[in-house]
Design an enzyme around this catalytic site. Structure first.
Site, PDB file in Angstrom:
ATOM      1  CD  GLU A 367      -3.014  -1.376   2.315  1.00 55.78           C
ATOM      2  OE1 GLU A 367      -3.860  -1.913   2.341  1.00 55.78           O
ATOM      3  OE2 GLU A 367      -2.560  -0.920   3.697  1.00 55.78           O
ATOM      4  CD  GLU A 503      -3.919  -6.207   2.583  1.00 56.88           C
ATOM      5  OE1 GLU A 503      -5.029  -5.343   3.569  1.00 56.88           O
ATOM      6  OE2 GLU A 503      -2.631  -6.177   3.077  1.00 56.88           O
TER       7      GLU A 503
END
Length: 593
Positions: A367, A503
């Protein structure tokens, strides 16, 4: 007459006084100065005996504390004593020294003693060293009289110098980074010992062009069938403390083959092995990965292979360390340094697994964002520089992997957009140039929509159209989830580009609100499955109720942590795998609690 008599008496008095003065002994005579001749002793490496003379007003006390020196005193006479000093052979690799202590009449003296080493002509076992484009490690053996000094004038390689052995040999390791440029690299290593010098030339192969590999197109359907549903082994190999990634430092037990066997038995098809490399990367410019850490990752990949799971390996929390985009997007030098490290790290990972089948997937990053998750002033005012920087990083990743060849030439690769956010990804991600005849890239995003229900502290208690309006996020919960998936579908899936939700999931809710969590899991996964979006549930091993409690599978045993975890995963599997035409997103909606 009287004058003559007086004069005589004066002369007589002087004759009496002066002899008396001349004969009086000196009450404070000068002491004999304590000296040595010679003032110091110098022995050859072979040792031997040297003589010296100590001058002292009294018989001196003479000693030496080092056992490689022995003393033999002569007879003290006439304020002098002869001393024979014998030195043993110096078989070591460095000169040595000591002192002979002499204590005389209220005086002391330290006589320096030195001994050299056997002289060996400086030599190196290689005159040149060549590296291929992947860099790596080479070894030199230096023969010298004493510890040599070694230096590199090439910015692309460093040297690590060992300690000289009793055989007068020193191991020198040259570490070179992978070359991501089109130019051959050159330099030299200089080995010095005293006045002697030897130069070793070093060179590094240019990266050159990456050949286009012939392959078949990777479709969304292929990816969905291979990956969905998937499990994240989170807060595990990505766990980190004091700048060093550690498998168990965040509380999870070491994973085993049983872990992955249990994941497979639970109905999962894939596992995302989240891995942080920080603390296991050597210095620039080689950025060598620690063997022990890479071996452990390889062992875990082997567990997945044996269990029959697709496996993803990535660089995870490195985004908080060396992959800090906040220090790179507006600083060209820092950006190039990060790209060098990305290239070297991924070259090594890719080479380690280059012959593994296509069931092993590489994902460039996790991320990447500047710490504001899209809300920093810098990003909000102008996101383009950060978008552009991440796109460059993704290209370096693809270049590094493809350049290693073998199965890596066509391996499935996952590339995330900014913060792995669906919206930022659609807006800012430019897919890297690939070196395959057909697409083999996938877009990776994360989706914890809505954040206040899935992650926030405290959690919004309920979700969905049947929830208490005062206890849910909005009256369009379901529509919001579907809207994100439809945006991804339009941007990528409809164009033949696979997307996976790397995710997703929801923190554990209380027993009273748990029915809504069951509904959320089933609806989310069914909506994703209908659009061929495989999803990986985030499992950090944390049990209990509340924010960030994402435990499903025991990371050490592979068993469910409790029955509620099993019921959630069963619904996930059901949503992805059920083929009954009567089982639709609408039927799930209609069965809401």
């Amino acid at each position: 007459m009287t004058r003559i008599l007086n004069t005589f008496m004066i002369l007589l008095a002087l004759l009496v006084v002066f002899p008396a003065c001349e004969g009086k002994p000196d009450e404070n005579p000068d002491p004999v100065k304590l000296t040595s001749l010679p003032a110091e002793l110098n022995f050859e490496a072979a040792g031997g005996t040297l003589e010296m003379t100590i001058t002292s007003g009294i018989k001196p006390t003479i000693s030496c504390s080092d056992n490689w020196i022995s003393l033999q005193e002569g007879t003290y006479a006439s304020n002098a004593i002869k001393l024979s000093v014998t030195a043993k052979e110096n078989t070591g690799t460095s000169s040595r020294s000591t002192s002979i202590r002499v204590i005389g009449d209220k005086q002391s003296l330290m006589v320096p003693v030195k001994q050299g080493i056997a002289q060996v002509k400086l030599s190196v076992d290689k005159t040149s060293v060549s590296f291929d484009r992947f860099g790596g490690e080479a070894t030199l053996t230096v023969t010298s009289s004493e510890q040599p000094t070694v230096a590199s004038d090439a910015s692309w390689c460093i040297v690590e110098t060992g300690t000289i052995s009793s055989a007068r040999e020193t191991k020198v390791t040259i570490l070179a980074g992978a070359n991501r440029t089109a130019s051959e690299r050159k330099g030299s290593i200089t080995v010095s010992c005293g006045s002697e010098k030897v130069t070793v030339s070093v060179s590094g192969e240019a990266m050159g062009s990456i050949a286009t590999a012939s392959t078949t197109v990777l479709t969304p359907e292929m990816v969905f069938n291979a990956m969905g549903p998937g499990w994240n082994m989170g807060n595990h190999m990505d766990a980190i403390s004091n700048g060093v990634a550690n498998e168990t430092v965040w509380g999870n037990a070491k994973c085993t083959q049983s872990t992955f066997d249990g994941v497979k038995a639970a109905g999962f098809k894939a596992v995302r092995i989240c891995t942080t490399w920080e603390g296991h990367i050597g210095a620039a410019p080689a950025y060598r990965l620690e063997d022990k850490w890479l071996d452990r990752v390889a062992e875990i990949v082997g567990y997945a292979e044996k269990a029959g799971l697709v496996a993803i390996v990535n660089t995870h929390h490195d985004e908080s360390y060396w992959q800090d985009i906040s220090k790179a997007y507006n600083n060209a030098a820092n950006n190039e340094k990060v790209k060098d490290e990305i290239f070297c790290v991924w070259t090594q990972i890719a080479n380690r697994f280059k012959d593994k089948g296509e069931w092993l997937v590489f994902e460039s990053f996790n991320e990447i964002q500047d710490g504001g998750w899209g809300w920093s002033d810098a990003f909000k005012s102008n996101p383009d520089p950060q978008y552009r920087t991440l796109n460059e990083w993704n290209q370096v990743f693809v270049d590094a992997v493809r350049a290693t060849g073998s199965v890596n030439a066509t391996r499935w690769l996952g590339v995330p957009g900014y913060a792995a956010s669906p919206g930022f990804t659609i807006t800012g991600l430019v897919l890297p140039k690939d070196y395959t005849s057909a697409n083999r890239l996938m877009v990776a995003v994360h989706d914890y929509d809505p954040y206040n229900y899935t992650l926030n502290n405290p959690l919004v208690r309920q979700w969905g159209h049947t929830a208490d309006p005062t206890l849910r996020c909005s009256n369009t919960d379901e529509a919001n989830v579907v809207a994100v998936f439809d945006q991804l579908k339009a941007a990528y899936l409809d164009k033949g580009i696979p997307v996976y939700l790397g995710e997703m999931g929801c923190s554990r809710h209380s027993d009273a609100d748990f029915p809504y969590q069951l509904y959320y899991m089933e609806y989310f996964c069914k909506a994703a499955a209908d659009r061929q979006l495989p999803m990986y549930v985030w499992d950090n091993g944390a049990v209990g109720v509340g924010s960030e409690k994402h435990g499903y599978i025991d990371h050490g045993t592979g068993a469910f942590v409790d029955e509620k975890a099993k019921s959630l995963i069963d619904l996930m599997v059901k949503a992805v795998t059920t083929k009954d035409p009567a089982y639709t997103l609408q039927s799930v909606y209609d069965a809401a609690p």
